[in-house]
Structure formats: C-alpha cells, structure tokens
Design a protein around this motif. Sequence first.
Motif, mmCIF file in Angstrom:
data_model
loop_
_atom_site.group_PDB
_atom_site.id
_atom_site.type_symbol
_atom_site.label_atom_id
_atom_site.label_comp_id
_atom_site.label_asym_id
_atom_site.label_seq_id
_atom_site.Cartn_x
_atom_site.Cartn_y
_atom_site.Cartn_z
ATOM 1 N N SER A 63 0.870 -1.178 0.000
ATOM 2 C CA SER A 63 0.000 0.000 0.000
ATOM 3 C C SER A 63 0.899 1.216 0.000
ATOM 4 C CB SER A 63 -0.921 0.004 1.227
ATOM 5 O OG SER A 63 -1.737 1.152 1.231
ATOM 6 N N VAL B 12 1.304 5.563 -1.567
ATOM 7 C CA VAL B 12 0.749 6.753 -2.209
ATOM 8 C C VAL B 12 1.337 6.846 -3.611
ATOM 9 C CG1 VAL B 12 0.648 9.266 -2.126
ATOM 10 C CG2 VAL B 12 0.410 7.940 -0.023
ATOM 11 N N ALA B 13 0.505 7.133 -4.594
ATOM 12 C CA ALA B 13 0.982 7.281 -5.965
ATOM 13 C C ALA B 13 2.108 8.311 -6.016
ATOM 14 C CB ALA B 13 -0.159 7.701 -6.883
ATOM 15 N N ALA C 171 -2.873 5.967 -9.070
ATOM 16 C CA ALA C 171 -3.709 5.357 -8.037
ATOM 17 C C ALA C 171 -4.456 4.149 -8.597
ATOM 18 C CB ALA C 171 -4.685 6.383 -7.485
ATOM 19 N N GLY C 172 -4.889 3.274 -7.679
ATOM 20 C CA GLY C 172 -5.690 2.113 -8.051
ATOM 21 C C GLY C 172 -4.986 0.815 -7.714
ATOM 22 N N THR D 191 -1.796 -1.624 -3.851
ATOM 23 C CA THR D 191 -2.875 -0.644 -3.901
ATOM 24 C C THR D 191 -2.253 0.737 -3.734
ATOM 25 O OG1 THR D 191 -4.464 -2.197 -2.946
ATOM 26 C CG2 THR D 191 -5.035 0.145 -2.883
ATOM 27 N N ALA D 192 -2.508 1.602 -4.707
ATOM 28 C CA ALA D 192 -1.958 2.964 -4.663
ATOM 29 C C ALA D 192 -3.086 3.955 -4.398
ATOM 30 C CB ALA D 192 -1.250 3.303 -5.976
ATOM 31 N N THR D 193 -2.870 4.784 -3.426
ATOM 32 C CA THR D 193 -3.846 5.834 -3.118
ATOM 33 C C THR D 193 -3.382 7.140 -3.753
ATOM 34 O OG1 THR D 193 -2.696 6.263 -1.036
ATOM 35 C CG2 THR D 193 -4.566 4.745 -0.977
ATOM 36 N N PRO D 194 -4.337 8.006 -4.112
ATOM 37 C CA PRO D 194 -3.934 9.268 -4.745
ATOM 38 C C PRO D 194 -3.003 10.069 -3.838
ATOM 39 C CG PRO D 194 -6.298 8.915 -4.953
ATOM 40 C CD PRO D 194 -5.798 7.882 -3.996
ATOM 41 N N GLN E 208 -4.525 18.958 0.581
ATOM 42 C CA GLN E 208 -3.888 18.083 1.566
ATOM 43 C C GLN E 208 -2.376 18.064 1.429
ATOM 44 O OE1 GLN E 208 -5.924 14.423 0.583
ATOM 45 N NE2 GLN E 208 -7.531 14.797 2.096
#
Length: 851
Positions: A261, A263-264, A328-329, A353-356, A391
């Motif tokens: 996991s 962050v993009a 992301a995705g 899993t990449a989060t924005p 953010q």
Amino acid sequence: MGAEASTVATGVTRGALWRKVRGMRAGLAAAVALAAQALAPQTALAQAVTLPDTAYRAKCIACHEYPVRVLSTGASPLGYGKIIGNAKIDGTVAQMRTAMPAAYAYNLSPEAISDAEVAQVQSFLRMVRDLVVIPSVPAFPTTVAGTTSGAPGTITIANARAAAVPYSYSVTGANAGDFSVSASCTGGSVPADNTDTPCTLTVQFSPSAAGVSGTRSATLVLSFTGTSGDPTPPTRNIPLQGDAQVLAPQFSISPTGLTFSAVAGASTTGTATITNGGNANLVLGTLSFSGAQASDYSFGAGNQCVASGVLTPGSNCQLVVQFAPPAAGARNASLSITHNASGSPQVLTLAGTATPAPQPAIELSVASVAFGDTQLGSTAQRSFTVRNSGQAPLGFTSFTLGGAAAGDYTRGGTCTTGTPLAVGATCSVTLSFTPGALGSRSATLSIASNASNGTASVPLSGSGVPVPAPAVSLSAGSLDFGSQTVGGIYPARSVTLTNSGNQPLVLTSLAASGAGFALTTGSPCPATLAAGASCTVSVGFTPTAAGTDYAGAIDIVSNAPGSPHRVALAGRGTVDAVPALVWSPAVARMSFGDVSVGTVSAVQSATLTNQGPGGAVLHIANAVGVGASSYSVTLAGCTVGQVIFQGQSCQVNVQFTPDGAGEKTATVQVASSGSHPPTLTLQGTGLAAPGAGLAVSATAVSFSGTQQGSRSLPSELTLSSRGTGSLRVTGLEVQGPYNVQNKSCPTLPFTLPPGSECTLSITFEPTGTGAAGGVLSITSDASATPQQVTLSGEGTPAADTSGGGCSLVEGDTLVDPTLWALLLAAGGVLVWRRREGAADARASRHGGART
C-alpha cells in the motif's frame, strides 16, 4: 562300503584314497561350525568352506567318490553303485538305513555306522546335492545417491560335487537398478570341488538420484542347472536392502505473496524469505517481474536474493521488493523465480494498492476584484485571501497580470512564489489600480500553482475617472421602532453612514425630523468624513400619544451626488407596556471569518431575553441586508408565534453559508409585539475556488421586417467569460428560422479565458410571413442548464418578379381585357405599317412623291 585297498581304473589305490580322507579328518570340528553357518546366512564366512563330511569320509569314501557324484541311476566311477535318491537323503535315519542293505556286502556291519553318523551323512549329502550358498549381505548403510557403499556384500557358493554346476543370477524388484553384482567364477559355472576356493558374488549398493531418500529393496535370484545326471540345486532368493540418501535442494518462500500500500508517486518495500530446506545447494536462476503493472515493481535496497545466487542447505536469503506506483488504483504483478529444485519456477504474487497523492487546492475569497471609479493619477488598493484547502503544500508558480489594461495593475501581498502555503493556511494578495486612461480598464490576474484545481484567474475591473467625488452609503434605508409605551424608556436605533466615494464627504447638515424622533447625540458625525470612513447615527423614539402612528426621517445634506439622502423613520405609541427585548449578554456583532463556498460555518448564538413588562409574541426571526441569503437564523427554546414571557429567554442560532466569494454582511431582524432588540450585525467572507461564468451582451435579439426567402442583416451577440476560471462553451443550438455563425468565436467546442470575449453573428431567414419566434441555447460549464437568448422577427411577402404591365383583373386568366386590347393595338399597327409601305412603293414607280 569296503575299506580294502583296490586299484581303480584311474590307478589310484583305495588305500591311498583312504589316507587322503584320514588326512582331512582334522577339519571335523571346523565342518561342524560350517554347518551352523549354513543355517545362519547373514553371517560372513571364511574364504574356504568346510563341509560336515567326517562320517562320509570314514564310512563311505572307500566305495564312493569324493568329490561326490550325485546320481539317481548308474554306478559310481569306482564301480560301487549309485548314491541313494533324494527321498532317503531327506528322510529319517531309519529310512536311510533301509536304503543301504546292499552296502553290507562290503563287510560293513550295521553296528559299524551309528545313527548319528547316518544323520551326518544325510546332512552332508544334502549340502552336496543343493550346493552351499552362504549370503553375507547385511543391510547397506546410508549411502548418498550417485555413490557406492563402502563395504560390499558377498555371497559364497561352494560345490562339493565331482562336476561343475552351471549357474546364473539376476537382480529383480522395484530398486533392482540400485544394486550391482560381480562374480569371481567365470564361465557361468561353479567349479567342481571348490570348497577350498568357493565362488564369490560381490554385491554393491549404488542408489540412483531418482526418487527420494529412504530404503531401497531388491532380490538377488541365484539359479543352478544340474548336469551329467546330477540333480538341479534349488534356486536361492536373497533379499537386498540399503538406505539411500538423495541429495536435493528444497525451495520454499514465505510468504507466498506480498501486499503493498503506497501513495501514488511514492514507494514502499515488502520482504519475503527464500529458504533451502534440502540437503544440497539451491541455485537461483532468473528472477523476473511480469503482469499488467510489472513496471511498478523492482528489487529494493538490501535485497539478498539474486540470479545465480547459491543457498547452502538450511540457509536463506531476504527478497526485498520495492513498489513505486505512478498512479492510483490496484497495481498487481508477479515475480517468477527459477531454481534447481523441484517445483521451479516459483511465483510470488504481488498485490499493490496505490492511493492518490495528497494534492493542494486553491480557494480565493473573491470571484473578481472591482476597483470602481479611480481618479487618474491616484491609486486604489484591494486585497483578497488565498487559502490552501488541499492536503499538500501549495506552491505558487507565477502571478501573471494580463489583459488590455494589465499595465494599470500591480500585485503585492504575502503570497509569493518562493514560499509554499501550508495545508489550511492562508496568504493575502494585494492589488493596486492606477488607471492610465479614462474609462473601463480591465485585466486578469492568473495565479499558477501546483493546485489540483488548476490555475486561478481573477478578473480585475476599474474605471479611470477625471474628478473624485464623495458618495453616501447608508446601512439601512428605514428604521421601524415598532410599538413603544408612552413614557417608556427604550434603546435607540442606529444607521451607519459611510463615505463610499473617493473624495472627502462634507456634511452640511444631519438632522432628524418628525414628532417623537430625535438624534441621541447632537453631532454624531464629523463635519468632514474621509473617503471610506463611517460614522454611526443613533436616533431615539419617544411617543407622546397612544394609538398614534409616527413618521419621520433622518436627512443628510452633503456635497455627495444625490444629496440630500434620507432614512425613513416609523414608530407607534401605545398606552400598554411594551416588553423590552434585549440581547443578554449584550452582543452587537457576530464575525464568522473565512468560510468556503458550499460549506457551513459553526453555529454562533445570542440569547434574546424579554425584560418585560409582560409577554411578547415573536413574529419574525431572520437575516436582512445585502448578504442575508448567506445566513440562516434558527431558534432554540422558542418558535415563531410563541409568547416569550417576562424573564424568559430564547436562543437565536446563526450559521454562515456563503453563496459566493467575498464579504457578506447582514443584520438579525427580530419582529415581535415587544420592542426591537439592539442591532446585531453579521459579518463573514466567502472563499471560492476558480469557477466559470458566462455573460451575454443581450438576452433578446429582434429583427425588423425581412422578406420571405431572404436573409436579414446580421445582428451580433457577444459572449463574455466573467468567472474566475476558464469558460468552456460546448453547444450552440438554434430553434426557429435563424442562423448563427461564428464571427470571432472559435469552432465548437471552445474555451474563453477569464475576462475574454468573442462574437456570434445571428441572421433571420423567414420561410413564411408574419411573426417568427426562436431561441438560441448556449451550453457551457458555467451552469447546469443552457443560457437562452430569445429571438424574434417579422417575415414579409416576397417581391413579384414576373413580367411588367398591369391588369384590371386579379390572378391569371385568358379573358383579361387589357391583354386583348394590347394585342388588338399591336395588330392594327402592323396593318397600318404594311399599307404605308405599299403606298410608298407605288409613288416611287410613278416618279412622284406622297404628300
């Protein structure tokens, strides 16, 4: 069986043979030991084999051969007959004696051979018949596959017969290939009388690498063939067994899958352990990533597992995989690992899993900045707030002034390109306007940054004016004191006077008129009010008669245009005691600060208390003023229509929900059967992200009478981008006999930057006569519904383009009298011309002339 010496065909005397036998008796004790060894085949034997032949040699050899010829018929070469058959040899001593009567003729009395000697002779003859096979093949110790055991097994074969015995051997069973046999006797026969040098079969254990470690078993089958009338010895099945140790690596990986996991745009690592659980070296082959997002994965720092790497038995390595997603995705792949152990290749699943990535966002406290009229040679300033509502830190790239009058504007403030704006933080932009010419002076400030919602554009507007002038602005155009008891004491009401112009405001007079109304102070405002300055005018109401409606005014005479300015005053006198409503504790202002458009502020409250006398019926509680639509007023502890009795209180709650960018001011209005509470001012500033805005130069376009089938002169319609963001126009739809063409607008779809405009050309093309309506619908991202422009025009009949002339009748008909009259006239002219021509000709022939 006689013992006397006699000569046989071979020339050997019986005495000599007997002496040989007597010389062999010394081995009797050893023969007995050999018999015991024959019964225990697992015991190793000496090289020579000694048989239990003592009794045979003592009692039988004088008449029979040694080595023995075992015959079922015929005579011994010595001529003393055959050796008895198998039934007697294998039978009891008594059965053996019955087979020996003929031997008595050779002077051997029955008393000369005991039962024990008969039994020994039986045992000896069985060994001669069956051959002596002594296996010494213990279970082979643990042997590494591919090597040969250190100590071989042996099988000894002794033949006491007078003839050689052919033999063969083979290894059978599941693991026959793991055992090898070699023979000391060549030619495929066991030589006659070889007890001193018996045949030896040597067995070696060489386990193959195929299969697994453990016991390997087989059977050595030893077969014989009788010759020259001798019986065939029995076949021997000798078990073979050994323990094999197969050297092989064993691959294992834990875990069998890695989950990531991240962050993009950032990276993380996961670790798995590869272990060699086998007893041979594990050699890693290739390690390759595959799958839809294989490029997201690589080997991380500290990775120990590499191609061609060797893991000794029991050792391990750490496999470090790095996950660096660009977007992301779900980002999945796999790692295939080849090796020299079974089960290759091994696949390690990789689930990422990449989060924005956190992104900044920009919000402004204004949608546009208007400087209004500014005198030539002077400078006006305006400021607005920029907030990072994202953010991640907001970094400014540039602040660019553009547009026709960009040179009239300069920028300052705390927002700079070198200082990132922290999450939730604000900075200010200060703009100065110095008009360079008279008239409208427009420009655009573009704020470029790394904000996720793009570049913010702020339209700037101002006008250059030649002469400064003051201006009067009043916070309220009227004040209503409601009902007040005659002789009662009530609070004053106030109105704020502001000089909103750019010239000092000179007040000539400021007075209250009307019975019952008076200013609470003689001079509430200074004689001169600077531009932008304010003062508060307080007026009291003191009715003197009950049941009377009072009206008055505050009149302000100044040097401002529109002077005098007036605030209407109203009130009513009553004999009843009017309850006094006040804020308790006293509060005059609620400030909500900066709030994003579309969000709701925290609740601020004020307590409304009835100080009496008596109860007051609450009629209205709301917000009024220019920015009233951005405030919501609710009640807690009371409702509209309810009586608030003396001493009771009601909580008034206010929330700020800005409907647009900029400062929003209003006041709380409380109407009741009691007195008005003191003025409570509401103030807050709305912050909004850049947004599109569309303005059209006209909402309706009319065309004068236009002939049917023709086209009118074009009318122009200007589209203007009036928002803080770029305007995207995606559709132009016309209903009715109208045509729209781009004059300066680009081809659909097109984008207009903030502050820019383009022109459309509209024509009317009536297909009939009479009024013709239509609608132009403009679709853009400025609003959810298309903006519409009404179109109208009048169609007139088309011009008659048939031949000239006139008619006395309408329509087309063959009996038109005018047409017939014209035809008759034309015919008359033709007849007349012909007659004239004939007369001229006759006159010419006669030489005369017509007169």
